[in-house]
Design a protein around this motif. Structure first.
Motif, PDB file in Angstrom:
ATOM      1  N   PHE A 141       8.421  -2.424 -12.544  1.00 17.49           N
ATOM      2  CA  PHE A 141      10.097  -2.673 -11.337  1.00 17.49           C
ATOM      3  C   PHE A 141       9.263  -3.565 -10.145  1.00 17.49           C
ATOM      4  CE2 PHE A 141      12.547   0.838 -13.180  1.00 17.49           C
ATOM      5  CZ  PHE A 141      13.244  -0.005 -14.456  1.00 17.49           C
ATOM      6  N   TYR A 142       8.333  -2.628  -9.742  1.00 18.16           N
ATOM      7  CA  TYR A 142       8.285  -3.347  -8.337  1.00 18.16           C
ATOM      8  C   TYR A 142       7.146  -4.547  -8.847  1.00 18.16           C
ATOM      9  CZ  TYR A 142       9.436   0.103  -5.795  1.00 18.16           C
ATOM     10  OH  TYR A 142      10.355   1.084  -4.722  1.00 18.16           O
ATOM     11  N   TYR A 143       6.626  -4.944 -10.041  1.00 15.29           N
ATOM     12  CA  TYR A 143       5.662  -5.569 -10.284  1.00 15.29           C
ATOM     13  C   TYR A 143       6.271  -6.753 -10.725  1.00 15.29           C
ATOM     14  CZ  TYR A 143       1.013  -7.956 -11.783  1.00 15.29           C
ATOM     15  OH  TYR A 143       0.267  -8.900 -11.603  1.00 15.29           O
ATOM     16  N   MET A 160       4.612  -8.239  -4.068  1.00 14.48           N
ATOM     17  CA  MET A 160       3.509  -7.012  -4.733  1.00 14.48           C
ATOM     18  C   MET A 160       3.326  -7.466  -6.076  1.00 14.48           C
ATOM     19  SD  MET A 160       5.202  -4.400  -3.496  1.00 14.48           S
ATOM     20  CE  MET A 160       5.725  -5.119  -1.465  1.00 14.48           C
ATOM     21  N   GLY A 161       1.770  -7.980  -5.900  1.00 18.57           N
ATOM     22  CA  GLY A 161       0.620  -8.495  -6.774  1.00 18.57           C
ATOM     23  C   GLY A 161       0.218  -7.901  -7.315  1.00 18.57           C
ATOM     24  N   PHE A 179       1.079  -0.949  -0.034  1.00 17.87           N
ATOM     25  CA  PHE A 179       0.248   0.127   0.257  1.00 17.87           C
ATOM     26  C   PHE A 179       0.756   0.957  -0.058  1.00 17.87           C
ATOM     27  CE2 PHE A 179      -2.347   3.617   2.157  1.00 17.87           C
ATOM     28  CZ  PHE A 179      -3.654   3.833   0.941  1.00 17.87           C
ATOM     29  N   LEU A 180       1.866   1.394   0.747  1.00 18.54           N
ATOM     30  CA  LEU A 180       2.583   2.260   0.735  1.00 18.54           C
ATOM     31  C   LEU A 180       3.146   2.900  -0.351  1.00 18.54           C
ATOM     32  CD1 LEU A 180       4.519   2.078   4.608  1.00 18.54           C
ATOM     33  CD2 LEU A 180       2.343   3.616   3.736  1.00 18.54           C
ATOM     34  N   LEU A 181       4.174   1.587  -1.277  1.00 18.22           N
ATOM     35  CA  LEU A 181       4.275   2.380  -2.726  1.00 18.22           C
ATOM     36  C   LEU A 181       4.159   2.612  -3.859  1.00 18.22           C
ATOM     37  CD1 LEU A 181       6.921  -1.048  -2.319  1.00 18.22           C
ATOM     38  CD2 LEU A 181       7.849   0.894  -2.038  1.00 18.22           C
ATOM     39  N   ALA A 182       2.543   1.485  -3.478  1.00 20.79           N
ATOM     40  CA  ALA A 182       1.470   2.013  -4.538  1.00 20.79           C
ATOM     41  C   ALA A 182       1.031   3.354  -4.294  1.00 20.79           C
ATOM     42  CB  ALA A 182       0.529   1.683  -4.267  1.00 20.79           C
ATOM     43  N   TRP A 183       1.354   4.105  -2.639  1.00 22.93           N
ATOM     44  CA  TRP A 183       0.507   5.410  -2.620  1.00 22.93           C
ATOM     45  C   TRP A 183       2.421   6.509  -2.934  1.00 22.93           C
ATOM     46  CZ3 TRP A 183       3.169   8.589   1.500  1.00 22.93           C
ATOM     47  CH2 TRP A 183       2.187   9.853   2.451  1.00 22.93           C
ATOM     48  N   LEU A 184       3.593   5.694  -2.751  1.00 19.17           N
ATOM     49  CA  LEU A 184       4.149   7.122  -2.963  1.00 19.17           C
ATOM     50  C   LEU A 184       4.472   7.081  -4.511  1.00 19.17           C
ATOM     51  CD1 LEU A 184       6.741   5.108  -0.710  1.00 19.17           C
ATOM     52  CD2 LEU A 184       5.456   7.985  -0.899  1.00 19.17           C
TER      53      LEU A 184
END
Length: 311
Positions: free
Chosen positions: A124-126, A188-189, A104-109
């Motif tokens: 990169f994250y996915y 991170m799916g 959630f924090l990465l998606a928010w950033l």
């Protein structure tokens, strides 16, 4: 003057459902293919597993009814299963909340940066989530290799922290931490994408209204506006994370082996796989699967009470 109140009879649930289906028959016709596939490939296997869990079934012979014998053996005599349950709970307690909050924090950033750069960070994250577990474990096996050529051992020896290579994937103290680290990297799916989609659809008018009411800082916007606006995505992400945490299998088998040293990386899924496809005791494997299913249902019910709503 006393007036008698006549109770109004309400139609039954089945009758109400039938009336609703007739009223919206076009919508239900569109839903029919999915419902048919859901019944055949989800509901029917679950019911079959529950039935087989009360039998002795070795594929070659017809199922033989044993009642609660499989469950009695599972919880009373099977010490390895209790180790698997303990390992699975430890794994889920760490990876579940950490990867959920991290996603959630990465998606928010990512949602805060300009649109033209979001695809790069999302990709990169996915990428670890869509890469096969076998390919990812090849990389992590090289990192945690127990010989001098393992990358982490090489670094630690050069820094003087270690005098000789450490057996990361054979030592019972480090097997579970390594599995947790690798699983966090691959977590991170779908939940991460649902968070990102929900955050991008939050109305800007809500932030403008919040600014008028005194919400000035990003963390205030996150707590008072963003999180309440994406509760459906939070619920979906929590459910998917529970399933991901409790179904750990490929990473454990690829990194720690099967069985792992002293069953340090043994999980409920690996225990079920062992009895189903190595020993061919399908009835006993079905009872393990039923226990895992009930554990998932119970945790999901808790999540629905916290994040769910009547809608």
């Amino acid at each position: 003057m006393v007036t008698e109140t006549v109770p109004v009879s309400r139609p039954g649930r089945v009758k109400t459902l039938l009336q609703e289906m007739v009223k919206n028959k076009i919508s239900y016709l569109f839903m029919a293919p999915f419902m048919l596939l859901f019944l055949v490939f989800t509901v029917a296997p679950v019911l079959t597993s529950i039935g087989l869990s009360f039998t002795y079934y070795n594929i070659l012979e017809a199922p033989r009814w044993v009642g609660l014998g499989n469950y009695r053996l599972l919880f009373v005599d099977d010490d390895v299963f209790l180790i698997a349950v303990s390992n699975t709970i430890k794994f889920a307690v760490v990876t579940g909340p950490v990867s959920y909050v991290l996603a959630f924090l990465l998606a928010w950033l990512i949602s805060q940066i300009p649109v033209k750069y979001r695809f790069i960070y999302t990709f990169f994250y996915y990428t670890p989530a869509i890469t096969s577990a076998v390919a990812m474990t090849v990389v992590w096996t090289y990192l945690f290799s127990g010989d001098r050529y393992g990358l982490i051992n090489t670094w630690l020896i050069k820094l003087g922290i270690l005098n000789e290579p450490f057996l990361w994937l054979q030592d019972v103290r480090t097997i579970m931490p390594v599995l947790i680290i690798v699983s966090l990297w691959m977590s991170m799916g779908i939940g991460f994408l649902s968070f990102l989609a929900g955050l991008q659809n939050v109305s800007k008018e809500l932030y403008e209204a919040g600014a008028i009411d005194g919400v000035k800082y990003r963390w205030q916007q996150l707590w008072y506006i963003t999180i309440p606006s994406v509760k459906p995505q939070l619920l979906f992400g929590a459910v998917m994370q529970i399933v991901f945490s409790l179904q750990v299998f490929d990473v454990s088998v690829q990194l720690a082996g099967m069985p792992s040293p002293l069953y340090a990386g043994h999980t409920i899924m690996t225990h079920s796989f062992d009895y189903a496809f190595i020993r061919f005791e399908m009835g006993y494997a079905a009872s393990i699967a039923v226990v895992l299913f009930l554990l998932m249902v119970g945790l999901n019910r808790m999540v629905f009470k916290v994040l769910g709503s009547k809608e």
